[in-house]
Design an enzyme around this catalytic site. Sequence first.
Site, PDB file in Angstrom:
ATOM      1  N   GLU A   1       1.458   1.301   8.630  1.00  0.00           N
ATOM      2  CA  GLU A   1       0.805   0.173   8.550  1.00  0.00           C
ATOM      3  C   GLU A   1       0.538  -0.305  10.178  1.00  0.00           C
ATOM      4  O   GLU A   1       0.794  -1.371  10.370  1.00  0.00           O
ATOM      5  CB  GLU A   1       1.284  -0.772   7.749  1.00  0.00           C
ATOM      6  CG  GLU A   1       1.008  -0.531   6.495  1.00  0.00           C
ATOM      7  CD  GLU A   1       1.283  -1.716   5.357  1.00  0.00           C
ATOM      8  OE1 GLU A   1       1.750  -2.684   5.739  1.00  0.00           O
ATOM      9  OE2 GLU A   1       0.866  -1.444   4.200  1.00  0.00           O
TER      10      GLU A   1
ATOM     11  N   GLU B   1       1.026   4.293  -0.376  1.00  0.00           N
ATOM     12  CA  GLU B   1       1.510   2.881  -0.946  1.00  0.00           C
ATOM     13  C   GLU B   1       0.563   2.350  -1.874  1.00  0.00           C
ATOM     14  O   GLU B   1      -0.482   2.208  -1.628  1.00  0.00           O
ATOM     15  CB  GLU B   1       2.182   1.934   0.164  1.00  0.00           C
ATOM     16  CG  GLU B   1       3.263   2.129   0.900  1.00  0.00           C
ATOM     17  CD  GLU B   1       3.744   0.987   1.789  1.00  0.00           C
ATOM     18  OE1 GLU B   1       3.365  -0.074   1.490  1.00  0.00           O
ATOM     19  OE2 GLU B   1       4.106   1.441   3.097  1.00  0.00           O
TER      20      GLU B   1
HETATM   21  O1  AHR Z   1       6.103  -1.532  -0.010  1.00  0.00           O
HETATM   22  C1  AHR Z   1       6.252  -2.765   0.731  1.00  0.00           C
HETATM   23  C2  AHR Z   1       5.673  -3.077   2.048  1.00  0.00           C
HETATM   24  O2  AHR Z   1       4.329  -3.062   1.923  1.00  0.00           O
HETATM   25  C3  AHR Z   1       5.782  -2.108   3.110  1.00  0.00           C
HETATM   26  O3  AHR Z   1       6.966  -2.324   3.854  1.00  0.00           O
HETATM   27  C4  AHR Z   1       4.776  -2.115   3.795  1.00  0.00           C
HETATM   28  O4  AHR Z   1       4.274  -0.907   4.330  1.00  0.00           O
HETATM   29  C5  AHR Z   1       3.696  -2.664   2.950  1.00  0.00           C
HETATM   30  O5  AHR Z   1       3.001  -3.802   3.586  1.00  0.00           O
END
Ligand code: AHR
Length: 499
Positions: free
Chosen positions: A176, A295
């Site tokens: 990210e 994610e």
């Molecule tokens: O999964 C939780 C968080 O969400 C992670 O650390 C991040 O990559 C995202 O914003």
Amino acid sequence: MSSSSESHVYIDTNRVISAISPLLFSGFAEHMGRCVYEGIYDPASPHADENGLRKDVLAVLREMNYRSIRYPGGNFLSGYRWEDGVGPRDKRPVRRDLAWRSIETNQFGTDEFMAFCKQIGTAPMMGVNMGTGTIQDAANLVEYCNAPTGTKYADMRAANGHRDPYGVKYWCVGNEMDGPWQIGHLDAVEYGQKAREAAKMMRMQDSSIELVLCGSSHSAMPTYPEWDRVALEFCYDHVDYHSMHYYATNFEDDTPSYLALSAEFESFVDTLTGVLRYVKAIRRSKRDVYLSWDEWNVWYKDRSGDGGWTEAPHLSEEVYNLEDALVVAQWMNVFLRRSDVLKVACLAQIVNVISPLTTTRDSLLKHTTYYPIALFNRLASGDALDVAVKAPIYETKKFGAMPLLDVSSSYDAAAGSNVVYIVNRSLTEDAPLTIHWQNRKPTSVKAVYQLAGTDPKAANSFENPNAVVTKTIAAPAVRDGQSQLVLPPLSFTVLECTL
Ligand code: AHR
């Protein structure tokens, strides 16, 4: 003649979208909250094995059949010094983890993660730090994991008890990096340049690895999809996948719209597919880069992220309900429907933090979302089919008119099996359905699994762990290549058919 309240699904095994990538059924484990400590690794638990790994958690993760696990973050990754987490445990430093304001003991690191992956039969997907980390650190970690002994970092691995290289194939180039919250956040040009150089060095260490570039951390980011275009223009020829992250919410408590979220998921994939095609064209490239949804999950009821400088704090321990499970099910439908471009998807996260599993020191709870994930992970193989669906329409505030049913299907020719996955989004109405197999007719519907209920907010708890679970229901007969069944409201139904 069928009435308009009836639904029809048409299946033809020749209408193949793509082979289903097994990596679509992957997970994510971050040093955040109690995912690693007290989730995967908990020497104080009565369920711990001789290495401190939770045997009960390992057993369920094996059952869930995750093909790969992404590690060690997440936001944690962008401040992580991987060398802290290897070598004799009593020499490893205790650090402040700035991402989650937690205390990181480093008792679990790369070698422990590799042992964990081996135990559950999954492929490691390692992240390299593009925040505070250098491109040299990234290349060193590839050497530590994948090089034969004889040089510094490979010898370090051997000295730590692991002579043979791990052969880690999948690598994420940061996490990210578009997010201003990210430690060492970079703009798209800075990240594109750094990621390209990191990718080059990582591949010089091991040319067989596959790399994931950071894409937008949400489709609501102000820099989306420009970030993706710019980063890809720098890196298209150096990476294999482009990442997307998304966490679904129902803050407005608007269940009809929430249950139509697949529209949003598909449009995110559509846009990024367009960006990938555009960049491929302007780079005059012959190769394809695919999407890695590394994610994804529902996350809005518990957004806690401040560990108060403690070890293994309770962070973001979301409790999932029936409507969340139906969102997860249709998300996985989208994975199959877009399997031509989506090749990786990692559920965030595998235990305790925004997870289908919650542990206490001596017990483990399966939330509602465990059930659709376990079904897809076990049954979806072979090819994804382009099914035709006729279903009644309902109105949503966010997406306008949407079909009541959300459907996908997989066909495994070698196994002689066709599986149909169907969400009935209605809060109140049964959906009478006819499935028409248009070319190959099943000899039988082998089993029907169903997750359903009347209360969209129903959830499991340690006191009542079986409030929302998958049930096996009576399989309908197949006559002239057709089966009929009635799908209850708020339901996810999976038909496993033998062809
Ligand atoms: O999964 C939780 C968080 O969400 C992670 O650390 C991040 O990559 C995202 O914003």
